[in-house]
Design an enzyme around this catalytic site. Sequence first.
Site, PDB file in Angstrom:
ATOM      1  N   LYS A  52       0.820  -1.165   0.268  1.00 22.16           N
ATOM      2  CA  LYS A  52       0.270   0.236   0.227  1.00 22.16           C
ATOM      3  C   LYS A  52       1.021   1.214   0.306  1.00 22.16           C
ATOM      4  O   LYS A  52       2.071   1.308  -0.262  1.00 22.16           O
ATOM      5  CB  LYS A  52      -0.945  -0.112   0.567  1.00 22.16           C
ATOM      6  CG  LYS A  52      -1.708  -1.334   0.926  1.00 22.16           C
ATOM      7  CD  LYS A  52      -3.116  -1.588   2.381  1.00 22.16           C
ATOM      8  CE  LYS A  52      -3.570  -2.971   2.175  1.00 22.16           C
ATOM      9  NZ  LYS A  52      -4.731  -2.514   2.871  1.00 22.16           N
ATOM     10  N   HIS A  58      -8.874  -3.020  -5.406  1.00 23.09           N
ATOM     11  CA  HIS A  58      -9.040  -3.214  -4.743  1.00 23.09           C
ATOM     12  C   HIS A  58     -10.254  -1.941  -3.936  1.00 23.09           C
ATOM     13  O   HIS A  58     -10.086  -0.683  -3.625  1.00 23.09           O
ATOM     14  CB  HIS A  58      -7.631  -2.793  -3.944  1.00 23.09           C
ATOM     15  CG  HIS A  58      -7.182  -2.745  -2.843  1.00 23.09           C
ATOM     16  ND1 HIS A  58      -8.142  -2.421  -1.407  1.00 23.09           N
ATOM     17  CD2 HIS A  58      -6.106  -4.230  -1.947  1.00 23.09           C
ATOM     18  CE1 HIS A  58      -7.338  -2.842  -0.409  1.00 23.09           C
ATOM     19  NE2 HIS A  58      -6.695  -4.067  -0.515  1.00 23.09           N
ATOM     20  N   GLU A 107     -11.384 -10.322  -0.860  1.00 22.25           N
ATOM     21  CA  GLU A 107     -11.069  -9.776   0.052  1.00 22.25           C
ATOM     22  C   GLU A 107     -12.656  -8.873   0.890  1.00 22.25           C
ATOM     23  O   GLU A 107     -13.047  -7.915   0.201  1.00 22.25           O
ATOM     24  CB  GLU A 107     -10.283  -7.878  -0.433  1.00 22.25           C
ATOM     25  CG  GLU A 107      -9.136  -9.138  -0.230  1.00 22.25           C
ATOM     26  CD  GLU A 107      -8.084  -8.107  -0.692  1.00 22.25           C
ATOM     27  OE1 GLU A 107      -7.093  -7.825  -0.224  1.00 22.25           O
ATOM     28  OE2 GLU A 107      -8.058  -6.936  -1.088  1.00 22.25           O
ATOM     29  N   GLY A 131      -7.431  -5.627   7.228  1.00 19.28           N
ATOM     30  CA  GLY A 131      -6.451  -4.311   8.459  1.00 19.28           C
ATOM     31  C   GLY A 131      -7.561  -4.588   9.396  1.00 19.28           C
ATOM     32  O   GLY A 131      -7.316  -3.202  10.161  1.00 19.28           O
ATOM     33  N   SER A 151      -6.384  -9.606   6.756  1.00 25.66           N
ATOM     34  CA  SER A 151      -5.616  -9.935   7.866  1.00 25.66           C
ATOM     35  C   SER A 151      -5.367 -11.590   7.881  1.00 25.66           C
ATOM     36  O   SER A 151      -5.713 -12.070   8.821  1.00 25.66           O
ATOM     37  CB  SER A 151      -7.187  -9.650   8.954  1.00 25.66           C
ATOM     38  OG  SER A 151      -7.561  -8.550   9.103  1.00 25.66           O
ATOM     39  N   GLY A 168      -1.779  -7.573   3.898  1.00 26.80           N
ATOM     40  CA  GLY A 168      -1.358  -5.907   3.667  1.00 26.80           C
ATOM     41  C   GLY A 168      -0.382  -6.020   5.530  1.00 26.80           C
ATOM     42  O   GLY A 168       0.979  -5.956   4.967  1.00 26.80           O
TER      43      GLY A 168
HETATM   44  P1  PGA Z   1      -4.591  -6.468   5.192  1.00 24.91           P
HETATM   45  O1  PGA Z   1      -5.161  -5.853   3.816  1.00 24.91           O
HETATM   46  O2  PGA Z   1      -3.670  -7.785   5.464  1.00 24.91           O
HETATM   47  O3  PGA Z   1      -4.138  -5.692   6.490  1.00 24.91           O
HETATM   48  O4  PGA Z   1      -6.040  -6.363   5.961  1.00 24.91           O
HETATM   49  C1  PGA Z   1      -5.270  -6.542   2.783  1.00 24.91           C
HETATM   50  C2  PGA Z   1      -5.289  -6.334   1.712  1.00 24.91           C
HETATM   51  O5  PGA Z   1      -5.811  -5.022   1.920  1.00 24.91           O
HETATM   52  O6  PGA Z   1      -5.113  -6.392   0.336  1.00 24.91           O
END
Ligand code: PGA
Length: 238
Positions: free
Chosen positions: A10, A87, A157, A163, A199, A220
């Site tokens: 990101k 995304h 997702e 997150g 996550s 992420g």
């Molecule tokens: P995350 O993000 O692992 O922090 O949940 C995943 C993503 O946004 O692709």
Amino acid sequence: MEKIVAANLKMNMTFNEIQEYIEKIKEYGNNKNFIVFPTSMYIPYFLNKPYSVGSQDIDINDAGEFTGALSPKQVASIGIKYTLVGHSERRKHYNETDEVVNKKIQAGLRNNLKVILCIGESLDERNNNQTKEKLKNQLINGLKDINDLSNVMVAYEPIWAIGTGIIPTYQDIKATAIAIKEIVNIIKNVDIPVLYGGSVNETNIDNINSIEEISGVLVGTASLKPERLKIVKEVVLG
Ligand code: PGA
């Protein structure tokens, strides 16, 4: 399909931090199915390594008067093989509609990029039992007029899992992956690879990786720490 691990960095890390990060992942990134998606300005520093590099987003146009945009043609010309499209953060913060997402997939494929189409439901949609309908719409509209899906993967997702440290149950992930495959099979007559993102970390990766219908993960938060990402990578790719 061979499994993949996609690390979505990101909009994180300063230049010095990125240099340290590259140094650390050098130790374990020895696999083409391990794909790092850095912030676009850092992409050149990740090239020519034993892992693959992806773009977090691309424009719908190949070239021209589009200040600040990232051309899929330029992305491909620097040696990148993958791009994320749609995304949920792009959809939310930059108002990307399914129509735009569809054009981005076409732009990626036109430039020989492998496209990872991200889809997922919000918490409200989930609580209102609209998950399947949401995913179906995102797939039908996102893949409209695209007939050759050999370079397309879907990343499931759930927005509420990104997150947050909260993930669906493994049964849920499995059932949703099956549903996504069924939908794509009905509309396009192909078996599409499905990744899971939201996550994913070093503690839940064993279970996620054991789900037969899941072809890999999009990571992420945990990917920002090389030691956490290393565990995820080793579970999935060895
Ligand atoms: P995350 O993000 O692992 O922090 O949940 C995943 C993503 O946004 O692709």
